[in-house]
Design an enzyme around this catalytic site. Structure first.
Site, PDB file in Angstrom:
ATOM      1  N   SER A 143       0.821  -1.200   0.000  1.00  0.00           N
ATOM      2  CA  SER A 143       0.000   0.000   0.000  1.00  0.00           C
ATOM      3  C   SER A 143       0.863   1.262   0.000  1.00  0.00           C
ATOM      4  O   SER A 143       1.667   1.451  -0.916  1.00  0.00           O
ATOM      5  CB  SER A 143      -0.973  -0.046   1.178  1.00  0.00           C
ATOM      6  OG  SER A 143      -2.039   0.839   0.951  1.00  0.00           O
ATOM      7  N   ASP A 196     -10.262  -4.877  -3.665  1.00  0.00           N
ATOM      8  CA  ASP A 196      -9.667  -3.834  -2.825  1.00  0.00           C
ATOM      9  C   ASP A 196     -10.534  -2.578  -2.884  1.00  0.00           C
ATOM     10  O   ASP A 196     -10.663  -1.946  -3.923  1.00  0.00           O
ATOM     11  CB  ASP A 196      -8.245  -3.525  -3.335  1.00  0.00           C
ATOM     12  CG  ASP A 196      -7.435  -2.661  -2.372  1.00  0.00           C
ATOM     13  OD1 ASP A 196      -8.056  -1.874  -1.616  1.00  0.00           O
ATOM     14  OD2 ASP A 196      -6.198  -2.762  -2.380  1.00  0.00           O
ATOM     15  N   HIS A 230      -8.073  -5.286   0.556  1.00  0.00           N
ATOM     16  CA  HIS A 230      -6.821  -4.544   0.762  1.00  0.00           C
ATOM     17  C   HIS A 230      -5.981  -5.310   1.772  1.00  0.00           C
ATOM     18  O   HIS A 230      -5.925  -4.979   2.956  1.00  0.00           O
ATOM     19  CB  HIS A 230      -7.133  -3.128   1.259  1.00  0.00           C
ATOM     20  CG  HIS A 230      -5.950  -2.206   1.188  1.00  0.00           C
ATOM     21  ND1 HIS A 230      -5.363  -1.841  -0.003  1.00  0.00           N
ATOM     22  CD2 HIS A 230      -5.235  -1.587   2.157  1.00  0.00           C
ATOM     23  CE1 HIS A 230      -4.341  -1.035   0.238  1.00  0.00           C
ATOM     24  NE2 HIS A 230      -4.244  -0.869   1.543  1.00  0.00           N
TER      25      HIS A 230
END
Length: 251
Positions: A143, A196, A230
C-alpha cells in the site's frame, strides 16, 4: 475514517527470528536504528527492504516475510515515523508521507514523498557500504509502503534487483518520465486484490500501464487476486517468494 493498512498475520509454525539491526553504524541512518531485521541463516549476500502500509509497523510484515525467508537473504522492515495524516482527520499515526486522498487526481504531499524516498535511499546506501551491492537489493512494500518503494526505485541512482509493489500506486506519477532514473531493466512485481475497496484495482492497472511506458514492458508483471481485499494472501506471498528467488539467487 480510514482503517490502518494492516496485513493479516499468518500463524507461522516456527518462532519468527527477529533481531534489531545492530550491524555497522546505524545512527547515521535514523530508520535503521530500530528497524526489524529478519536475518539469514547463512552468509547474507542479498537484502529485501520492505515498507509497511499506513498505520502499521515493520513487525507485521517481518512476521509474514519470515514465512518465505531464504537463508542468504536479509529482510529489513523499517517503521515509518508518526505524523498527522490529513485523510484520517489529522490523526497522528505511522505514515511514510501525508495522504490527502486516494484517487489519481488527489493532491499529493510532494515534499513528504521526496523526503521519505531519501530516507529509504539512505538505507540502500548503508547496505551497499556494508557489502551488499545494489543489484542484490530488492525494494518492496504494501500500500503506502509499496507506493514509496516504486517511487524510490524509479528515482534512485542505483539499478536495484527489483521492486515488490503490493496493493499500491505510483506517487507523483505526473513527474515521470522527467524524474525517472533511466534504469529500464528493473523487474517489478505488482500484486493487487480485485476486491480492494481502499486502493481500487483500477489504480493498480493504471500504475502498471504507466510503469510499462517507463521501463521495458516485459519487466512489469501485474498479478490480480479474485476475492482479495486490501490485504495479502498465501498465493500472493508465494509469488513474492518466487520473485525473490529469481532475482536474488544464491551466489
Amino acid at each position: 475514517r480510514l482503517v490502518p493498512e494492516v496485513p493479516p498475520r499468518r500463524e507461522l509454525g516456527q518462532q519468527a527470528h527477529l533481531l534489531q539491526c545492530m550491524c555497522g553504524n546505524n545512527m547515521s541512518v535514523p530508520l535503521l536504528a530500530d528497524a526489524v531485521t529478519v536475518s539469514g541463516a547463512e552468509k547474507e549476500t542479498a537484502a529485501v527492504i520492505f515498507l509497511h502500509g499506513l498505520g502499521d509497523t515493520g513487525h507485521g510484515w517481518a512476521d509474514t516475510l519470515t514465512g518465505i525467508k531464504l537463508p542468504h537473504v536479509k529482510f529489513i522492515c523499517p517503521h515509518a515515523p508518526k505524523i498527522p495524516v490529513t485523510l484520517n482527520m489529522n490523526m497522528t499515526m505511522p505514515a511514510w508521507f501525508d495522504l490527502m486522498g486516494l484517487s489519481p487526481d488527489a493532491a499529493e504531499d510532494e515534499s513528504g514523498i521526496k523526503k521519505a524516498a531519501e530516507s529509504i535511499k539512505a538505507i540502500i546506501e548503508h547496505e551497499v557500504k556494508n557489502g551488499i551491492p545494489p543489484h542484490r537489493i530488492i525494494l518492496g512494500g504494501f500500500s503506502q509502503g509499496g507506493a514509496l518503494s516504486l517511487y524510490t526505485a524509479l528515482t534512485c541512482q542505483h539499478q536495484l534487483a527489483g521492486v515488490l509493489a503490493l496493493s499500491c500506486w505510483l506517487p507523483l506519477y505526473k513527474s515521470f518520465p522527467m524524474a525517472f532514473n533511466g534504469h529500464k531493466n528493473i523487474p517489478i512485481l505488482q500484486c493487487h486484490g480485485e476486491m480492494d475497496a481502499m486502493i481500487p484495482v483500477l489504480f493498480g492497472t493504471m500504475t502498471a500501464e504507466k510503469l510499462k511506458s517507463l521501463i521495458n514492458p516485459q519487466m512489469v508483471t501485474f498479478k490480480t487476486y479474485p476475492g482479495l481485499s486490501h490485504s495479502s494472501c498465501p498465493q500472493e506471498m508465494a509469488a513474492v517468494k518466487e520473485f525473490i528467488e529469481k532475482y536474488l539467487p544464491r551466489i
